[in-house]
Motif scaffolding. Sequence first.
Motif, mmCIF file in Angstrom:
data_model
loop_
_atom_site.group_PDB
_atom_site.id
_atom_site.type_symbol
_atom_site.label_atom_id
_atom_site.label_comp_id
_atom_site.label_asym_id
_atom_site.label_seq_id
_atom_site.Cartn_x
_atom_site.Cartn_y
_atom_site.Cartn_z
ATOM 1 N N GLY A 145 0.809 -1.216 0.000
ATOM 2 C CA GLY A 145 0.000 0.000 0.000
ATOM 3 C C GLY A 145 0.839 1.262 0.000
ATOM 4 N N PHE A 146 2.072 1.153 0.463
ATOM 5 C CA PHE A 146 2.960 2.323 0.495
ATOM 6 C C PHE A 146 4.109 2.164 -0.494
ATOM 7 N N GLU A 147 3.904 1.364 -1.524
ATOM 8 C CA GLU A 147 4.958 1.097 -2.501
ATOM 9 C C GLU A 147 5.427 2.376 -3.195
ATOM 10 N N ALA A 148 4.485 3.250 -3.498
ATOM 11 C CA ALA A 148 4.843 4.499 -4.176
ATOM 12 C C ALA A 148 5.716 5.371 -3.283
ATOM 13 N N ALA A 149 5.368 5.429 -2.004
ATOM 14 C CA ALA A 149 6.152 6.234 -1.068
ATOM 15 C C ALA A 149 7.561 5.680 -0.919
ATOM 16 N N LEU A 150 7.682 4.361 -0.878
ATOM 17 C CA LEU A 150 8.994 3.745 -0.756
ATOM 18 C C LEU A 150 9.858 3.994 -1.983
ATOM 19 N N SER A 151 9.228 4.013 -3.156
ATOM 20 C CA SER A 151 10.001 4.265 -4.387
ATOM 21 C C SER A 151 10.530 5.693 -4.420
ATOM 22 N N THR A 152 9.836 6.593 -3.712
ATOM 23 C CA THR A 152 10.282 7.983 -3.648
ATOM 24 C C THR A 152 11.470 8.139 -2.710
ATOM 25 N N CYS A 153 11.447 7.389 -1.622
ATOM 26 C CA CYS A 153 12.544 7.442 -0.642
ATOM 27 C C CYS A 153 12.954 6.015 -0.305
ATOM 28 N N VAL A 154 13.780 5.433 -1.167
ATOM 29 C CA VAL A 154 14.134 4.013 -1.061
ATOM 30 C C VAL A 154 14.852 3.688 0.248
ATOM 31 N N ILE A 155 15.583 4.635 0.800
ATOM 32 C CA ILE A 155 16.361 4.390 2.005
ATOM 33 C C ILE A 155 15.495 3.925 3.175
ATOM 34 N N LEU A 156 14.206 4.301 3.135
ATOM 35 C CA LEU A 156 13.297 3.892 4.205
ATOM 36 C C LEU A 156 13.162 2.377 4.290
ATOM 37 N N ILE A 206 1.249 -8.960 15.293
ATOM 38 C CA ILE A 206 0.452 -7.746 15.504
ATOM 39 C C ILE A 206 1.336 -6.510 15.520
ATOM 40 N N VAL A 207 2.445 -6.602 16.244
ATOM 41 C CA VAL A 207 3.343 -5.446 16.355
ATOM 42 C C VAL A 207 3.983 -5.121 15.006
ATOM 43 N N ASP A 208 4.308 -6.109 14.199
ATOM 44 C CA ASP A 208 4.873 -5.861 12.868
ATOM 45 C C ASP A 208 3.939 -4.985 12.032
ATOM 46 N N ALA A 209 2.667 -5.356 12.044
ATOM 47 C CA ALA A 209 1.688 -4.596 11.255
ATOM 48 C C ALA A 209 1.554 -3.165 11.791
ATOM 49 N N LEU A 210 1.491 -3.027 13.108
ATOM 50 C CA LEU A 210 1.342 -1.697 13.701
ATOM 51 C C LEU A 210 2.572 -0.835 13.454
ATOM 52 N N SER A 211 3.765 -1.425 13.538
ATOM 53 C CA SER A 211 4.988 -0.645 13.333
ATOM 54 C C SER A 211 5.073 -0.116 11.900
ATOM 55 N N LEU A 212 4.643 -0.895 10.928
ATOM 56 C CA LEU A 212 4.660 -0.436 9.530
ATOM 57 C C LEU A 212 3.675 0.705 9.304
ATOM 58 N N ILE A 213 2.490 0.565 9.914
ATOM 59 C CA ILE A 213 1.489 1.632 9.773
ATOM 60 C C ILE A 213 2.025 2.935 10.362
ATOM 61 N N VAL A 214 2.614 2.833 11.554
ATOM 62 C CA VAL A 214 3.201 4.024 12.196
ATOM 63 C C VAL A 214 4.325 4.585 11.338
ATOM 64 N N TYR A 215 5.186 3.723 10.827
ATOM 65 C CA TYR A 215 6.365 4.130 10.047
ATOM 66 C C TYR A 215 5.966 4.955 8.830
ATOM 67 N N PHE A 216 5.055 4.421 8.045
ATOM 68 C CA PHE A 216 4.694 5.089 6.799
ATOM 69 C C PHE A 216 3.884 6.355 7.042
ATOM 70 N N ASN A 217 3.121 6.393 8.101
ATOM 71 C CA ASN A 217 2.372 7.612 8.402
ATOM 72 C C ASN A 217 3.290 8.719 8.908
ATOM 73 N N VAL A 218 4.277 8.349 9.746
ATOM 74 C CA VAL A 218 5.247 9.336 10.215
ATOM 75 C C VAL A 218 6.070 9.850 9.054
ATOM 76 N N ALA A 219 6.484 8.930 8.171
ATOM 77 C CA ALA A 219 7.252 9.341 6.979
ATOM 78 C C ALA A 219 6.426 10.250 6.092
ATOM 79 N N GLY A 220 5.129 9.949 5.975
ATOM 80 C CA GLY A 220 4.264 10.787 5.148
ATOM 81 C C GLY A 220 4.143 12.190 5.710
ATOM 82 N N ILE A 221 4.106 12.304 7.035
ATOM 83 C CA ILE A 221 3.942 13.614 7.647
ATOM 84 C C ILE A 221 5.218 14.463 7.528
#
Length: 452
Positions: free
Chosen positions: A306-317, A433-448
């Motif tokens: 779901g965040f593939e586009a964001a990752l392609s913009t900043c691959v280092i993440l 459960i924590v894996d899924a939550l950490s990814l959601i937090v990661y991509f939202n923080v990166a988006g902000i």
Amino acid sequence: MEERIEELEVKIKELLDDKKYHQIRELLIDLNEADIAEIIETIEIKEDVVRVFRLLPKDSAADVFSYIPVEYEQMIIESLTMREIGQIMNDLYSDDAVDMLEEMPANVVKKVLAATDKETRRDINNLLKYPEDSAGSIMTVEFVDLRAYMSVMDAIERIRKTGVDKETINICYVTDVQKHLLGIVTLREIILADAKESIKDLMNENIITVHTLDDQEEVAKQFQKYDFAAMPVVDNENRLVGIITVDDVMDILEEEATEDIEMMAAITPTDQPYMKTSVFETYRKRIPWLLLLMISASITGKIIQGFEAALSTCVILTAFIPMLMDTGGNCGSQASVSVIRALSLDEVEFKELPQIIWKEMQVSILVGATLSLANFGKILLIDRTSILVAFVVCMTLFVTVVVAKLVGCTLPILASKIGFDPAVMASPFITTIVDALSLIVYFNVAGIFLGL
């Protein structure tokens, strides 16, 4: 001692090959019953197993029989005469006999019961009626009961007459004619008292008991709390129906600990030793959980897609995803294991959930801050990324640790409250459960902060 047992194992196998049975008997006579059972387990030929067992003195054969694995017990039972089976069963303590029969095929059980005397068969059938893992299913009916009106001299005489067949005589139980439990008195107190003194004056009426339907794990906790060597088991009318001894509790603790360890590792519990469990049986115990965890782990893959586009913009993440997921899983596991242990020892209850959450919140803030600061320096000095990327990663790490600790401490308590084994909510599920939550937090923080 272990070296001596190993030497005896080799020696006995050599004597079996040479058919020197008298020498084998002489070697076994002075050994402890548990050591003899260990030696028998190393004999691979069925006929030799039965032959060695028949060489044992009659007064120790039943004790050795209670120590050997169930497959060896069945092997011996199938080879003995009805008279020999009856002798063993009548000498076995009732709880050991029940443990054996619960693992035997129906045809073997029928043969064994047919060989036992009427009284032994009645005791065994009564114990088999109790639910599995209950106090009634693990108790023995061999105990010394006294009457309150007896003198010390009368009590000693009764102990001498009946004690030889009892599992323990160190603690005696005072009952009335209807078997109601009135008190307990130790052998030490009886021996040290005046011969004419009454048992009523010696007995302790403040009795700790367990009920026949109490769970065996709760029974084990009572033993740990009071440091008892034996505990009386009563029915609904407070009639003494049996006792549980500390050797049975040791087996319970091992069984319950093994079950929790297997549940925490996402393995269906088994009562078979590792080397005795077949490949297919091991596979069958593991594969359902692995399939479930594999399917649930696919959620994290969907989140990344779901965040593939964001990752392609900043691959280092992408490089920091494994670190965030692993750290979150580890933090969640630490909290869950601590809470599961506390639950198993009755150190915490559901009503204390707010205090537990508050404590883990404080711990998670300290842990999260320490890990984030260490990681911030590592990203700047070793990974050489921008300060903004380092900030995003470390901010995510901090939030992930806090969330992981809260999830890890909460789920086991909730599982216990609704009747599930808290061990189910250990590492595998917490990590998923924590894996899924950490990814959601990661991509939202990166988006902000990175505008992705």
